[in-house]
Design a protein around this motif. Structure first.
Motif, PDB file in Angstrom:
ATOM      1  N   GLU A  46       0.820  -1.206   0.000  1.00  0.00           N
ATOM      2  CA  GLU A  46       0.000   0.000   0.000  1.00  0.00           C
ATOM      3  C   GLU A  46       0.856   1.259   0.000  1.00  0.00           C
ATOM      4  O   GLU A  46       0.491   2.259  -0.609  1.00  0.00           O
ATOM      5  N   PHE A  47       1.983   1.176   0.654  1.00  0.00           N
ATOM      6  CA  PHE A  47       2.886   2.313   0.669  1.00  0.00           C
ATOM      7  C   PHE A  47       3.378   2.623  -0.738  1.00  0.00           C
ATOM      8  O   PHE A  47       3.380   3.775  -1.179  1.00  0.00           O
ATOM      9  N   LEU A  48       3.784   1.579  -1.434  1.00  0.00           N
ATOM     10  CA  LEU A  48       4.265   1.757  -2.809  1.00  0.00           C
ATOM     11  C   LEU A  48       3.153   2.262  -3.718  1.00  0.00           C
ATOM     12  O   LEU A  48       3.371   3.124  -4.571  1.00  0.00           O
ATOM     13  N   GLN A  49       1.970   1.723  -3.520  1.00  0.00           N
ATOM     14  CA  GLN A  49       0.843   2.134  -4.356  1.00  0.00           C
ATOM     15  C   GLN A  49       0.539   3.620  -4.171  1.00  0.00           C
ATOM     16  O   GLN A  49       0.245   4.335  -5.128  1.00  0.00           O
ATOM     17  N   ALA A  50       0.602   4.055  -2.916  1.00  0.00           N
ATOM     18  CA  ALA A  50       0.342   5.463  -2.630  1.00  0.00           C
ATOM     19  C   ALA A  50       1.350   6.342  -3.353  1.00  0.00           C
ATOM     20  O   ALA A  50       1.000   7.367  -3.957  1.00  0.00           O
ATOM     21  N   GLU A  51       2.600   5.903  -3.307  1.00  0.00           N
ATOM     22  CA  GLU A  51       3.661   6.646  -3.966  1.00  0.00           C
ATOM     23  C   GLU A  51       3.399   6.714  -5.475  1.00  0.00           C
ATOM     24  O   GLU A  51       3.481   7.770  -6.094  1.00  0.00           O
ATOM     25  N   GLN A  52       3.060   5.577  -6.021  1.00  0.00           N
ATOM     26  CA  GLN A  52       2.808   5.481  -7.458  1.00  0.00           C
ATOM     27  C   GLN A  52       1.639   6.381  -7.877  1.00  0.00           C
ATOM     28  O   GLN A  52       1.697   7.060  -8.888  1.00  0.00           O
ATOM     29  N   ASN A  53       0.596   6.339  -7.068  1.00  0.00           N
ATOM     30  CA  ASN A  53      -0.569   7.179  -7.362  1.00  0.00           C
ATOM     31  C   ASN A  53      -0.186   8.642  -7.427  1.00  0.00           C
ATOM     32  O   ASN A  53      -0.599   9.379  -8.321  1.00  0.00           O
ATOM     33  N   ASN A  54       0.605   9.049  -6.453  1.00  0.00           N
ATOM     34  CA  ASN A  54       1.045  10.445  -6.415  1.00  0.00           C
ATOM     35  C   ASN A  54       1.850  10.831  -7.650  1.00  0.00           C
ATOM     36  O   ASN A  54       1.597  11.856  -8.270  1.00  0.00           O
ATOM     37  N   ASN A  55       2.796   9.976  -7.965  1.00  0.00           N
ATOM     38  CA  ASN A  55       3.655  10.263  -9.111  1.00  0.00           C
ATOM     39  C   ASN A  55       2.872  10.314 -10.415  1.00  0.00           C
ATOM     40  O   ASN A  55       3.180  11.089 -11.310  1.00  0.00           O
ATOM     41  N   SER A  56       1.883   9.452 -10.502  1.00  0.00           N
ATOM     42  CA  SER A  56       1.054   9.451 -11.705  1.00  0.00           C
ATOM     43  C   SER A  56       0.290  10.749 -11.849  1.00  0.00           C
ATOM     44  O   SER A  56       0.119  11.280 -12.943  1.00  0.00           O
TER      45      SER A  56
END
Length: 412
Positions: A46-56
């Motif tokens: 979930e941490f990685l997903q949050a990061e990815q969402n932000n970057n997107s």
RNA sequence: CGGGAGAUGGCAGAGCGGUUGAAUGCACUGGUCUUGAAAACCAGCGAGGGUAAUACCUCCGGGAGUUCGAAUCUCCCUCUCCCGGCCA
């Protein structure tokens, strides 16, 4: 299904309680460990997903600013790989978890006595006195009144199938109608459901995945013949959130029941007691947790009163842990007196599964803002075949005729 | 079994590939108004996980793929509806 969170927090207590049902501690240990690991991995994911969402999201801005996008693309792709990997791990753990969780039985209630098997069940009460005979009462299959045609049942299908004839057939139909009417007066509303059910439905009430061998499966279809109306009726509400005002829901349902009786070879091979197909009128209740005990008692009384109304001597028995079914937290059996066999035999079984089935089938109700799991209860009104046996054996006359209970006369 | 259409929140029903978990209507809940109710107006209102609570994550029938990004595009499966055949 067990409440995994509860298992994590109260491991010793649950482990001890499940000893009543002979669940090895290692199984529970494994369950706990997997669930903890799953939690850990999920957090990482979930941490990685949050990061990815932000970057997107930044992408849109970068486009506007006409920045060089390639660098970000590479970054995102790298992250994407990591996410996929973690995702696979999480999924694997989830599967592992549910595989075990799905075959762990329900936790018996405090009031359920310890015991290995049937012999350690506890008699709660006796209702009506067994009838006296001035001749030796026969077992039902010895009574030659033309009601039961075992030979032809076998000819049509195989052993453990029987054909009912004449007043035997009529009595069966009369009993179904009488019981449904009786239960209706008790506040249960009638439904008529499919006799075939799919995998998800059978999983919801606990027959699958563990007991597939006991079920008749339809060839080329992912469907099974139901072993009891409990399965379709309880699952009527699977994946639903019930309005609080509609509870408790009380339902009665007639169905044919189909069981392979795998593992009971040699038992009750004669007569109508243990068949591959039998008729049954069932009771099912969906209740709020705080009212489920009361509904349970109501259901026991409903079935017991029904037996009494037919004039059949019976007793209430509390099942011990070892004799409890997979989904049940508590079960009371009604055993009817069979003069031919000179013993009491199960004719009804009422169980409270608490939230065990509700968790599997996702049956919830709205309690203010929160969604809570309901309690599900099920019980035979009576098994029709065994009731016929009881009537035949209890009301047999010396000349081989059977006296039909007064209350059924209007139904015949 | 053959031909066509579709699957989005309790229901109905929108949704250019990028603040859309999702417009709008109905239903529901709370409030104002009313003697009370209705109407009207204002507000709230999907599920699961996570947290002390927030954050945050997942979910638009299911699965796989394209893409930096998918409810939106592609493929497969399932189911539903309409037409035809068969039939209680």
């Amino acid at each position: 299904m067990l409440d995994i969170k509860l298992l994590q927090n109260n491991f010793d207590e649950i482990s001890k309680k499940l000893k009543k049902k002979k669940v090895p501690e290692e199984t529970l240990n494994e369950l706990k460990e997997i669930s903890i690991e799953l939690k850990k991995e999920r957090k990482k994911l979930e941490f990685l997903q949050a990061e990815q969402n932000n970057n997107s999201k930044m992408f849109k801005i970068y486009i506007k600013e006409k920045k060089n996008l390639d660098k970000h693309k590479i970054e995102l792709l790298k992250n994407k790989e990591k996410i996929a990997e973690l995702n696979g791990k999480v999924r694997e753990l989830e599967e592992k978890l549910s595989k075990i969780a799905n075959i762990v039985p329900n936790i018996p209630l405090e009031s359920v006595p310890y015991g290995e098997d049937e012999s350690e069940n506890i008699e709660l009460s006796l209702i009506l006195a067994p009838p006296l005979f001035n001749f030796t009462p026969k077992e039902h299959w010895e009574i030659d009144n033309g009601w039961l045609d075992f030979k032809r049942g076998v000819k049509l299908a195989k052993s453990r199938f029987t054909v009912l004839k004449h007043d035997g057939a009529k009595l069966s139909r009369a009993l179904i109608n009488y019981m449904l009417d009786f239960n209706t007066k008790y506040g249960f509303s009638e439904v008529c459901v499919p006799f075939l059910a799919n995998r998800e439905t059978l999983r919801g009430t606990g027959q699958l995945p563990k007991f597939e061998n006991d079920l008749f499966k339809i060839e080329d279809e992912d469907l099974f013949l139901i072993p009891t109306a409990e399965v379709p009726v309880t699952n009527l509400f699977q994946n639903e959130i019930i309005d609080q005002n509609e509870l408790p829901i009380k339902i009665t349902c007639y169905s044919e029941c189909f069981r392979k009786e795998a593992g009971s070879a040699g038992r009750d091979t004669r007569g109508l007691i243990r068949q591959h197909q039998f008729s049954k009128v069932e009771l099912v209740s969906i209740a709020k947790p705080e009212e489920s005990e009361e509904i349970f008692n109501l259901m026991v009384n409903c079935a017991s009163d029904l037996l009494t109304s037919l004039g059949l001597a019976h007793r209430k028995v509390m099942l011990c842990g070892g004799d409890l079914g997979f989904s049940a937290a508590k079960t009371v059996d009604l055993e009817v007196w069979l003069p031919g066999q000179n013993r009491y035999r199960e004719i009804s079984s009422i169980s409270n599964t608490l939230d065990f089935q509700a968790r599997r089938a996702k049956i919830r109700y709205k309690d203010g803002k929160k969604n809570r799991l309901v309690h599900t209860l099920n019980g035979s009104s009576l098994a029709i075949g065994r009731t016929i046996v009881a009537i035949m054996e209890n009301f047999q006359c010396k000349d081989g005729t059977i006296k039909i209970p007064e209350i059924l006369k209007d139904y015949m």
